[in-house]
Design an enzyme around this catalytic site. Structure first.
Site, PDB file in Angstrom:
ATOM      1  N   GLY A  51     -19.004  36.629  25.243  1.00 16.85           N
ATOM      2  CA  GLY A  51     -19.269  36.428  23.827  1.00 16.85           C
ATOM      3  C   GLY A  51     -20.399  35.421  23.698  1.00 16.85           C
ATOM      4  N   GLN A  52     -20.056  34.239  23.218  1.00 20.63           N
ATOM      5  CA  GLN A  52     -21.055  33.191  22.959  1.00 20.63           C
ATOM      6  C   GLN A  52     -22.142  33.719  22.035  1.00 20.63           C
ATOM      7  OE1 GLN A  52     -21.692  31.917  27.265  1.00 20.63           O
ATOM      8  NE2 GLN A  52     -21.145  29.970  26.335  1.00 20.63           N
ATOM      9  N   HIS A  53     -21.690  34.321  20.957  1.00 22.26           N
ATOM     10  CA  HIS A  53     -22.625  34.806  19.954  1.00 22.26           C
ATOM     11  C   HIS A  53     -21.902  34.941  18.623  1.00 22.26           C
ATOM     12  CE1 HIS A  53     -20.609  38.586  20.628  1.00 22.26           C
ATOM     13  NE2 HIS A  53     -21.090  38.711  21.854  1.00 22.26           N
ATOM     14  N   ALA A  54     -22.695  35.088  17.572  1.00 18.16           N
ATOM     15  CA  ALA A  54     -22.172  35.447  16.254  1.00 18.16           C
ATOM     16  C   ALA A  54     -22.837  36.763  15.859  1.00 18.16           C
ATOM     17  CB  ALA A  54     -22.491  34.358  15.231  1.00 18.16           C
TER      18      ALA A  54
END
Ligand code: TYD
Length: 139
Positions: A51-54
Protein backbone atom coordinates in the site's frame (compact mmCIF):
# COMPACT_ATOMS: atom_id res chain seq x y z
CA UNK A 1 -17.67 13.80 7.55
CA UNK A 2 -13.93 13.13 7.67
CA UNK A 3 -13.11 10.21 5.39
CA UNK A 4 -11.37 8.32 8.21
CA UNK A 5 -14.75 8.18 9.97
CA UNK A 6 -16.28 6.40 6.98
CA UNK A 7 -14.04 3.39 7.60
CA UNK A 8 -15.90 0.44 9.04
CA UNK A 9 -15.54 -3.26 9.56
CA UNK A 10 -17.97 -5.38 7.55
CA UNK A 11 -19.25 -8.73 8.78
CA UNK A 12 -20.47 -11.08 6.07
CA UNK A 13 -22.96 -13.90 6.70
CA UNK A 14 -21.37 -17.35 6.71
CA UNK A 15 -23.55 -19.74 4.77
CA UNK A 16 -22.09 -22.78 6.44
CA UNK A 17 -23.32 -26.30 6.75
CA UNK A 18 -21.68 -29.64 7.45
CA UNK A 19 -19.74 -29.31 4.18
CA UNK A 20 -17.98 -26.10 5.25
CA UNK A 21 -18.43 -22.35 4.86
CA UNK A 22 -19.42 -20.10 1.99
CA UNK A 23 -19.39 -16.29 1.95
CA UNK A 24 -21.15 -14.29 -0.78
CA UNK A 25 -20.17 -10.72 -1.68
CA UNK A 26 -22.68 -8.85 -3.85
CA UNK A 27 -22.08 -5.29 -5.05
CA UNK A 28 -24.26 -2.63 -3.43
CA UNK A 29 -25.42 -5.21 -0.89
CA UNK A 30 -22.59 -6.82 1.10
CA UNK A 31 -20.06 -4.45 -0.51
CA UNK A 32 -21.04 -0.74 -0.38
CA UNK A 33 -20.28 -0.13 -4.08
CA UNK A 34 -20.44 -1.81 -7.49
CA UNK A 35 -17.31 -3.94 -7.80
CA UNK A 36 -15.22 -3.14 -10.91
CA UNK A 37 -11.89 -4.65 -9.83
CA UNK A 38 -10.67 -7.58 -7.76
CA UNK A 39 -7.05 -8.33 -6.89
CA UNK A 40 -5.36 -10.31 -4.18
CA UNK A 41 -2.05 -10.12 -2.40
CA UNK A 42 -0.29 -13.26 -1.18
CA UNK A 43 3.23 -14.51 -0.55
CA UNK A 44 4.04 -11.19 1.13
CA UNK A 45 7.16 -11.11 3.27
CA UNK A 46 6.30 -10.72 6.97
CA UNK A 47 8.40 -7.53 7.04
CA UNK A 48 6.85 -6.09 3.87
CA UNK A 49 4.74 -2.95 4.00
CA UNK A 50 2.35 -2.73 1.05
CA UNK A 51 0.00 0.00 0.00
CA UNK A 52 1.64 3.19 1.24
CA UNK A 53 -0.60 5.25 -0.96
CA UNK A 54 -3.90 7.10 -1.06
CA UNK A 55 -6.45 6.98 -3.88
CA UNK A 56 -8.29 9.99 -5.17
CA UNK A 57 -11.23 7.93 -6.42
CA UNK A 58 -10.91 4.27 -5.48
CA UNK A 59 -12.74 2.84 -2.51
CA UNK A 60 -11.80 -0.61 -1.27
CA UNK A 61 -13.01 -3.54 0.75
CA UNK A 62 -10.14 -5.69 2.06
CA UNK A 63 -10.69 -9.23 3.34
CA UNK A 64 -8.07 -11.68 4.58
CA UNK A 65 -9.70 -14.76 3.05
CA UNK A 66 -6.79 -16.75 4.51
CA UNK A 67 -4.28 -15.82 7.20
CA UNK A 68 -3.97 -12.41 8.82
CA UNK A 69 -2.64 -8.92 8.24
CA UNK A 70 -3.01 -5.42 9.62
CA UNK A 71 -4.10 -2.18 7.95
CA UNK A 72 -2.99 1.22 9.19
CA UNK A 73 -5.01 4.21 8.01
CA UNK A 74 -3.82 7.82 8.26
CA UNK A 75 -6.01 10.79 7.40
CA UNK A 76 -3.24 13.30 6.65
CA UNK A 77 -4.31 15.44 9.60
CA UNK A 78 -2.57 13.55 12.39
CA UNK A 79 -5.20 10.85 13.00
CA UNK A 80 -4.51 7.17 12.49
CA UNK A 81 -6.22 3.85 13.12
CA UNK A 82 -5.05 0.24 12.95
CA UNK A 83 -7.31 -2.68 12.01
CA UNK A 84 -6.61 -6.42 12.20
CA UNK A 85 -7.93 -8.58 9.39
CA UNK A 86 -8.10 -12.09 10.78
CA UNK A 87 -11.31 -13.78 9.66
CA UNK A 88 -12.48 -14.77 6.15
CA UNK A 89 -15.95 -13.41 6.81
CA UNK A 90 -14.97 -9.91 7.92
CA UNK A 91 -13.64 -7.07 5.83
CA UNK A 92 -12.75 -3.43 6.13
CA UNK A 93 -14.34 -0.72 3.99
CA UNK A 94 -11.83 2.02 3.10
CA UNK A 95 -13.07 5.22 1.39
CA UNK A 96 -11.10 7.34 -1.05
CA UNK A 97 -8.52 9.88 0.14
CA UNK A 98 -7.07 8.12 3.16
CA UNK A 99 -3.48 6.86 3.41
CA UNK A 100 -3.23 3.08 3.83
CA UNK A 101 -0.51 0.63 4.72
CA UNK A 102 -0.89 -3.14 4.88
CA UNK A 103 1.67 -5.05 6.97
CA UNK A 104 2.25 -7.90 9.46
CA UNK A 105 1.27 -10.48 6.85
CA UNK A 106 1.10 -14.05 8.11
CA UNK A 107 2.84 -16.59 5.90
CA UNK A 108 -0.52 -17.93 4.68
CA UNK A 109 -2.08 -14.47 4.17
CA UNK A 110 -4.28 -14.04 1.12
CA UNK A 111 -5.61 -10.49 1.14
CA UNK A 112 -8.56 -10.04 -1.20
CA UNK A 113 -9.15 -6.46 -2.38
CA UNK A 114 -12.32 -5.22 -4.08
CA UNK A 115 -12.62 -1.77 -5.61
CA UNK A 116 -15.25 0.46 -7.21
CA UNK A 117 -12.78 1.66 -9.90
CA UNK A 118 -10.64 0.18 -12.66
CA UNK A 119 -6.91 0.50 -12.11
CA UNK A 120 -5.65 3.96 -12.98
CA UNK A 121 -2.16 4.85 -11.73
CA UNK A 122 -3.06 8.56 -12.10
CA UNK A 123 -5.46 8.40 -9.18
CA UNK A 124 -2.84 6.97 -6.82
CA UNK A 125 -0.98 9.38 -4.52
CA UNK A 126 2.24 7.60 -3.58
CA UNK A 127 4.00 10.39 -1.67
CA UNK A 128 2.74 11.15 1.84
CA UNK A 129 3.60 14.86 1.67
CA UNK A 130 1.63 15.16 -1.60
CA UNK A 131 -1.30 13.45 0.11
CA UNK A 132 -1.16 15.86 3.08
CA UNK A 133 -1.11 18.83 0.71
CA UNK A 134 -4.13 17.55 -1.23
CA UNK A 135 -6.04 17.04 2.02
CA UNK A 136 -5.33 20.65 3.03
CA UNK A 137 -6.14 21.87 -0.51
CA UNK A 138 -9.48 20.03 -0.59
CA UNK A 139 -10.76 21.85 2.49
P1 TYD B 1 0.97 -1.68 -5.87
O1 TYD B 1 -0.03 -0.58 -5.98
O2 TYD B 1 2.38 -1.33 -5.55
O3 TYD B 1 0.44 -2.77 -4.81
P2 TYD B 1 0.18 -2.55 -3.20
O4 TYD B 1 -0.95 -1.59 -3.08
O5 TYD B 1 -0.20 -3.90 -2.72
O6 TYD B 1 1.44 -2.08 -2.57
O7 TYD B 1 0.91 -2.53 -7.21
C1 TYD B 1 1.90 -3.48 -7.56
C2 TYD B 1 1.99 -3.55 -9.07
O8 TYD B 1 0.76 -4.04 -9.61
C3 TYD B 1 2.24 -2.21 -9.71
O9 TYD B 1 3.13 -2.41 -10.79
C4 TYD B 1 0.90 -1.78 -10.25
C5 TYD B 1 0.22 -3.10 -10.54
N1 TYD B 1 -1.25 -3.06 -10.35
C6 TYD B 1 -2.09 -3.15 -11.44
O10 TYD B 1 -1.64 -3.23 -12.60
N2 TYD B 1 -3.45 -3.12 -11.26
C7 TYD B 1 -3.98 -3.02 -10.01
O11 TYD B 1 -5.23 -3.01 -9.86
C8 TYD B 1 -3.10 -2.92 -8.88
C9 TYD B 1 -3.65 -2.80 -7.48
C10 TYD B 1 -1.75 -2.95 -9.09
Amino acid sequence: MHNINKIRMLEFPQLGDERGHLVVLEGQKDIPFDVKRVFYIYGSDHKAIRGQHANRKSEFVLINVAGTSKVKIRDGEGNEAIFCLNRPHTGIYIPEMVWKEMYDFSEDSVLLCLSNEYYDPQEYIRNYQDFEQEIVGNK
